[in-house]
Design a protein around this motif. Structure first.
Motif, PDB file in Angstrom:
ATOM      1  N   SER A 155      -4.186  -0.605   5.526  1.00 42.16           N
ATOM      2  CA  SER A 155      -4.982  -0.278   3.679  1.00 42.16           C
ATOM      3  C   SER A 155      -3.628   1.122   3.641  1.00 42.16           C
ATOM      4  O   SER A 155      -3.044   1.286   4.778  1.00 42.16           O
ATOM      5  N   ALA A 156      -4.037   1.647   2.497  1.00 45.44           N
ATOM      6  CA  ALA A 156      -2.865   2.504   2.318  1.00 45.44           C
ATOM      7  C   ALA A 156      -1.350   2.145   2.224  1.00 45.44           C
ATOM      8  O   ALA A 156      -0.930   3.300   2.411  1.00 45.44           O
ATOM      9  N   ALA A 157      -1.186   0.602   2.407  1.00 51.65           N
ATOM     10  CA  ALA A 157       0.231  -0.536   2.727  1.00 51.65           C
ATOM     11  C   ALA A 157       1.243   0.858   2.014  1.00 51.65           C
ATOM     12  O   ALA A 157       2.273  -0.009   1.930  1.00 51.65           O
ATOM     13  N   ALA A 158       0.850   1.236   0.592  1.00 55.37           N
ATOM     14  CA  ALA A 158       1.579   1.843  -0.261  1.00 55.37           C
ATOM     15  C   ALA A 158       2.071   3.311  -0.330  1.00 55.37           C
ATOM     16  O   ALA A 158       3.095   3.827  -0.464  1.00 55.37           O
ATOM     17  N   GLY A 159       1.542   3.463   1.332  1.00 56.09           N
ATOM     18  CA  GLY A 159       2.115   4.936   1.678  1.00 56.09           C
ATOM     19  C   GLY A 159       2.594   4.968   2.459  1.00 56.09           C
ATOM     20  O   GLY A 159       3.429   4.155   2.814  1.00 56.09           O
ATOM     21  N   ALA A 160       2.992   6.581   2.703  1.00 59.07           N
ATOM     22  CA  ALA A 160       4.508   6.583   3.272  1.00 59.07           C
ATOM     23  C   ALA A 160       4.142   6.068   5.121  1.00 59.07           C
ATOM     24  O   ALA A 160       5.166   5.308   5.089  1.00 59.07           O
ATOM     25  N   VAL A 161       3.436   6.365   5.636  1.00 55.28           N
ATOM     26  CA  VAL A 161       2.718   5.661   6.522  1.00 55.28           C
ATOM     27  C   VAL A 161       2.308   4.048   6.345  1.00 55.28           C
ATOM     28  O   VAL A 161       3.258   3.309   7.751  1.00 55.28           O
ATOM     29  N   GLY A 162       1.673   3.507   5.882  1.00 56.49           N
ATOM     30  CA  GLY A 162       1.158   2.526   5.121  1.00 56.49           C
ATOM     31  C   GLY A 162       2.654   0.955   5.677  1.00 56.49           C
ATOM     32  O   GLY A 162       2.268   0.041   5.919  1.00 56.49           O
ATOM     33  N   ALA A 176       2.344  -9.410   7.557  1.00 51.62           N
ATOM     34  CA  ALA A 176       2.002  -8.103   7.167  1.00 51.62           C
ATOM     35  C   ALA A 176       1.433  -8.635   5.839  1.00 51.62           C
ATOM     36  O   ALA A 176       1.644  -9.549   4.747  1.00 51.62           O
ATOM     37  N   VAL A 177      -0.128  -7.718   5.562  1.00 52.42           N
ATOM     38  CA  VAL A 177      -0.788  -7.803   4.823  1.00 52.42           C
ATOM     39  C   VAL A 177      -0.905  -6.512   4.335  1.00 52.42           C
ATOM     40  O   VAL A 177      -1.456  -5.608   5.393  1.00 52.42           O
ATOM     41  N   GLY A 178      -1.076  -5.888   2.464  1.00 52.76           N
ATOM     42  CA  GLY A 178      -1.324  -5.134   2.450  1.00 52.76           C
ATOM     43  C   GLY A 178      -2.560  -4.700   1.537  1.00 52.76           C
ATOM     44  O   GLY A 178      -2.505  -5.708   0.862  1.00 52.76           O
ATOM     45  N   ILE A 179      -3.156  -3.351   1.570  1.00 56.18           N
ATOM     46  CA  ILE A 179      -3.778  -3.008   1.039  1.00 56.18           C
ATOM     47  C   ILE A 179      -3.395  -1.737   0.302  1.00 56.18           C
ATOM     48  O   ILE A 179      -3.145  -1.162   0.273  1.00 56.18           O
ATOM     49  N   ALA A 180      -3.656  -2.215  -1.026  1.00 51.99           N
ATOM     50  CA  ALA A 180      -3.139  -1.266  -2.278  1.00 51.99           C
ATOM     51  C   ALA A 180      -3.808  -1.127  -3.679  1.00 51.99           C
ATOM     52  O   ALA A 180      -4.928  -1.844  -3.620  1.00 51.99           O
ATOM     53  N   GLY A 181      -3.853  -0.157  -4.262  1.00 51.89           N
ATOM     54  CA  GLY A 181      -4.195   0.466  -5.556  1.00 51.89           C
ATOM     55  C   GLY A 181      -3.830   0.212  -6.823  1.00 51.89           C
ATOM     56  O   GLY A 181      -4.729   0.244  -7.545  1.00 51.89           O
ATOM     57  N   SER A 182      -3.173  -0.364  -7.026  1.00 51.07           N
ATOM     58  CA  SER A 182      -2.283  -0.798  -8.211  1.00 51.07           C
ATOM     59  C   SER A 182      -1.407  -2.244  -8.002  1.00 51.07           C
ATOM     60  O   SER A 182      -0.523  -2.511  -6.797  1.00 51.07           O
ATOM     61  N   ALA A 198      -0.287  -9.108  -0.901  1.00 51.71           N
ATOM     62  CA  ALA A 198      -1.316  -7.751  -1.507  1.00 51.71           C
ATOM     63  C   ALA A 198      -2.267  -7.795  -1.519  1.00 51.71           C
ATOM     64  O   ALA A 198      -2.440  -8.935  -2.595  1.00 51.71           O
ATOM     65  N   ILE A 199      -3.153  -7.032  -1.962  1.00 52.51           N
ATOM     66  CA  ILE A 199      -4.291  -6.910  -2.391  1.00 52.51           C
ATOM     67  C   ILE A 199      -4.909  -5.807  -3.083  1.00 52.51           C
ATOM     68  O   ILE A 199      -4.281  -4.459  -2.277  1.00 52.51           O
TER      69      ILE A 199
END
Length: 370
Positions: A155-162, A176-182, A198-199
Motif C-alpha cells: 500500500s502507498a506503493a508510489a510513496g518513497a518506501v512503497g 509485486a502489486v501496488g496500491i496507489a491513489g491515481s 497496480a490498483i
C-alpha cells in the motif's frame, strides 16, 4: 558559535486534523553555547515524513511526543560547524533526528557521520541510503521474508518506501502489486518501476475484489503503509501463513476520533498470519550492509527512486501537508539555503508563510528520478 539567527518551526499546540499555522510557528531564536559532547550542525536538508504528524500528538508512539514550545522534530542532514565531541570535526556531514531549523545542536552520540561517494548527492542519506531505503530493505527482507514466486502487495506503493519495496520484491523473484491513489501513479509503478500490477484505490468500487483480480494466487506478503480500509480489504485476500509488515498507518494520523477496526482482523487467526511491526533503528548496526547492497542495486540500474526537493525552510508546513493529500511524488525533502545562512541574512520570511499554497510549494520543487 556563529552569531546568526536560527529560524525554527515551533510546535504551539496539538493539531486537530491537518497541521496549520495555528499549530506551528516559524520563529528566530538565539543559539546557546555548546556543552561537552555536543555538535552544532548547519542543516542542509530536512526529511519530511508522515511520522512527524504522530509525534505532534499525545498518542503513544515509538518516540516521545514533541513538547509544546519545542522545535518540530525531523531527521536532518548538514555540515558540522563546531564540535565538542571527539568523533566529529568542522566540515563533517552528519545525519540525526533534529528538527525543522537552520541550525541544530545535538549529542554527537546520536549522530551518524556520512560520506557520499563520487556522483552521489548529500540528500541520498535522507532518502535511498536513509530511513526510506533502509525501511524498505529491512522491512521487506527481515519481516516479510519474501520467497521466489510469492505475491507481495504494497500500500502507498508510489510513496518513497512503497516504491522501493515493490522493486526489491521483484529482485527477489516475487510478483509485486501496488496500491496507489491515481492513474498516473499506477502507470509509473508498472511502466517504470516494473510492478506486475497496480490498483487505484480512489477509483476502485470494491478494493477487495480489485486486489483479488490483481493477485489471482492470493497475497503472501502485505507491506502496509496505510492501515484503515485498505488494510481491511487486504486482510481478506491473504494466503495461509502470509506475513504482514506493519510499517505505518498514514490514513489515521490526522484522525481526531477512534479509528474502527480493522473489522477483518480475525483473518490473522483464520489464515495463521504473522503480523509484525518494526523500527528501522533496530537495525542500526547493519546499516552499512544495507547501504552497500542498495548502492550496488542502484549502480546496476536494478532500482530507481524519486526525490521531491522543495527549497526553503518557510515551505516546511505546506510540503508536509502534501503527504496527507497524496500530492507528493517520491521522497519529500526540504532544502535549506546555505547562501542565506552564510551571509547571516536576518529576518523571518513572513510573506511566504501568509500566502503559502500548494502551487507555491510546487514552484519551489525539484523532482529528481534516480
Amino acid at each position: 558559535m556563529p552569531e546568526l539567527p536560527n529560524r525554527r518551526w515551533i510546535l504551539q499546540k496539538r493539531p486537530a486534523g491537518l497541521v496549520t499555522l495555528a499549530d506551528i510557528e516559524l520563529r528566530e531564536e538565539p543559539l546557546r553555547p555548546l556543552q561537552s559532547g555536543e555538535v552544532l550542525i548547519r542543516n542542509h536538508y530536512l526529511s519530511i515524513d508522515p511520522a512527524i504528524r504522530d509525534w505532534m500528538s499525545e498518542r503513544p508512539s515509538y518516540l516521545p511526543s514533541i513538547p509544546l514550545g519545542a522545535v518540530v522534530r525531523s531527521t536532518s542532514l548538514g555540515a558540522v560547524v563546531e564540535s565538542r565531541h571527539p568523533a566529529f570535526k568542522a566540515g563533517d556531514l552528519a545525519v540525526g533526528v533534529n528538527g525543522w531549523e537552520d541550525f541544530s545542536i545535538a549529542s554527537g552520540d546520536q549522530l551518524m557521520s556520512v560520506q557520499p561517494m563520487s556522483g552521489e548527492a548529500e540528500q541520498y542519506f535522507l532518502s535511498i541510503y536513509g530511513a526510506v531505503g533502509l525501511t524498505a530493505y529491512f522491512g521487506l527482507l527481515e519481516k516479510g521474508r519474501p520467497q521466489p514466486g510469492e505475491t507481495v502487495l504494497v500500500s502507498a506503493a508510489a510513496g518513497a518506501v512503497g516504491s522501493l519495496v515493490g522493486q526489491i520484491a521483484r529482485l527477489k523473484g516475487c510478483r509485486a502489486v501496488g496500491i496507489a491513489g491515481s492513474e498516473a501513479k499506477c502507470r509509473w509503478l508498472v511502466d517504470e518501476l516494473g510492478f506486475d500490477a497496480a490498483i487505484n484505490y480512489r477509483t476502485s468500487t470494491n478494493l477487495q475484489e480489485a486486489i483479488r483480480e490483481a493477485c489471482p494466487n492470493g497475497v503472501d506478503v502485505y507491506f502496509d503503509n496505510v492501515g484503515g480500509e485498505v488494510l481491511d480489504a487486504a486482510l481478506m485476500t491473504l494466503n495461509k501463513n502470509a506475513r504482514i509488515v506493519f510499517c505505518g498507518a498514514i490514513s489515521g494520523y490526522n484522525s481526531q476520533q477512534s479509528v474502527p477496526g480493522p473489522y477483518n482482523f480475525w483473518q490473522i487467526l483464520a489464515r495463521t498470519v504473522t503480523l509484525e511491526g518494526f523500527l528501522v533503528s533496530d537495525y542500526f548496526d547493519r546499516f552499512p550492509e544495507a547501504i552497500a547492497q542498495v548502492r550496488q542495486w542502484l549502480a546496476e540500474g536494478k532500482i530507481t527512486f524519486r526525490e521531491q526537493v522543495v527549497d526553503g525552510l518557510e515551505h516546511c508546513l505546506d510540503t508536509f501537508n502534501l503527504l496527507f493529500e497524496g500530492a507528493n511524488n517520491g521522497k519529500l525533502i526540504v532544502r535549506l539555503d546555505p547562501a542565506r545562512q552564510a551571509n547571516g541574512e536576518a529576518g523571518l520570511s513572513r510573506s511566504p508563510l501568509n500566502q503559502a499554497t500548494e502551487a507555491a510549494v510546487l514552484a519551489a520543487t525539484q523532482e529528481v528520478t534516480r
